[in-house]
Enzyme design. Structure first.
Site, PDB file in Angstrom:
ATOM      1  N   ASN A  47      45.647  45.991  26.627  1.00 40.17           N
ATOM      2  CA  ASN A  47      46.084  46.223  25.365  1.00 40.17           C
ATOM      3  C   ASN A  47      44.782  47.003  24.686  1.00 40.17           C
ATOM      4  OD1 ASN A  47      46.794  46.624  22.552  1.00 40.17           O
ATOM      5  ND2 ASN A  47      46.447  44.380  21.939  1.00 40.17           N
ATOM      6  N   ILE A  48      44.448  48.213  25.005  1.00 41.26           N
ATOM      7  CA  ILE A  48      43.285  48.858  24.482  1.00 41.26           C
ATOM      8  C   ILE A  48      43.808  49.329  23.106  1.00 41.26           C
ATOM      9  CG2 ILE A  48      41.835  51.076  24.815  1.00 41.26           C
ATOM     10  CD1 ILE A  48      43.334  51.116  27.733  1.00 41.26           C
ATOM     11  N   CYS A  95      29.504  49.235  27.852  1.00 38.67           N
ATOM     12  CA  CYS A  95      30.174  48.157  28.148  1.00 38.67           C
ATOM     13  C   CYS A  95      29.491  47.052  29.044  1.00 38.67           C
ATOM     14  CB  CYS A  95      31.729  48.448  28.202  1.00 38.67           C
ATOM     15  SG  CYS A  95      32.000  49.421  29.884  1.00 38.67           S
TER      16      CYS A  95
END
Lengths: 205, 205
Positions: A117-118, A142
């Protein structure tokens, strides 16, 4: 360096300055990555995992550890975009403080397929920070510099009008065996018109 | 873009200019890659195979074909370093001519392992062209942007004092399944002190 060479470099720099002024709204502050070239064989700069230059004043990587700090200092970073929800370690916070680097944290969960679920809104906010040259030089990172960073850079490439196959090719170069179809689908669907092109970027081709 | 933002950008550009002057002998002309960011969803820029930014004013790629020309124009190249012995195709020569791009050809044979013989002198000459900021922005390319280009960029990273494992990591990112131990051994053995650091590069860290 001889006197003659010095003069020529100065002249070409003069031209460069004029060009920079003409393209101020397109390029912005791009003169900060000093390429440190030295005589000697001491190889002691350790870039973070998956480090690369994305564009003038924009870099990408995996999580920087203290071993990478002396290398990072050569980039003269003004800001860092950190795409994970975990708090920044104290050593990194100290590094930012002593180098006057601003941290923009966007906590995107490191989902694994197929539980993906970006968050498009968050990617868009991160892109707005990338596009603002007042934040340059900026490092996007990240954890491993593959998926979350890859998605932000991929959307940036779409804004730069790269064709999708080139966007995916670059994404895969960093993600390698860990490349995700879902990330690529996200980039494919990402609506570039949803990013307000203000700041210092040009609308012209 | 509002008046207020414009002023801020101008101010930060002013600061940037001063910094550029301070670092003129390190960075050189770095202001030429205009990041074209547009509103719209026409994705029609096709970077050459394995394209990437190496450093300010320095790019790398595989062989550029006519489909890549409109993308290459956005880089405002001043020169191209071509690392193969084969003659440059007419379409490419025409492209160079109409865009006033200077060609530096270094004919290195595309040896396959184990018949390897990377000519150190030629790599050194190519590096001298890369290091001269009067040639920037410059694109380094061979056929696939993996081995010959990878070796030149790897030696450049050694000059920038990157540790060997980071040099190899970057090399492998582009060479992928085609990575060669012999190329990496060449980079490991390459004597950085053999490259005269004159031009506009600094001897300072």
């Amino acid at each position: 360096m001889g006197e003659d060479t010095k003069t020529r470099v100065k002249e070409s720099q003069e031209e460069g300055r004029q060009e920079m002024w003409r393209s101020i709204e397109i390029v912005g502050s791009v003169e900060k990555w000093a390429s440190t070239v030295v005589v000697g064989d001491e190889l002691n700069f350790i870039p973070p995992l998956n480090f690369a230059m994305v564009d003038n004043g924009v870099f990408r990587s995996g999580f920087p550890h203290s071993a990478n700090f002396s290398f990072l200092q050569t980039l003269n970073l003004r800001s860092i975009i950190y795409l994970c929800p975990e708090p920044y370690p104290e050593a990194n916070t100290e590094f930012l403080k002593s180098n006057e680097i601003r941290l923009f944290q966007f906590g995107i969960e490191g989902y694994k397929e197929p539980f993906v679920n970006i968050p498009e809104d968050t990617i868009r906010e991160a892109l707005n920070v990338v596009l603002d040259v007042r934040n340059h030089p900026v490092l996007i990172h990240c954890n491993r510099g593959k998926h979350r960073t890859g998605c932000v850079v991929g959307c940036l490439r779409k804004l730069q009008r790269w064709c999708l196959s080139s966007v995916f090719d670059e994404y895969q170069r960093f993600a390698a065996a860990k490349a995700r179809v879902s990330d690529q689908r996200f980039m494919e669907l990402f609506d570039v018109s949803s990013v307000p092109i203000s700041f210092s970027c040009s609308n012209k081709v």
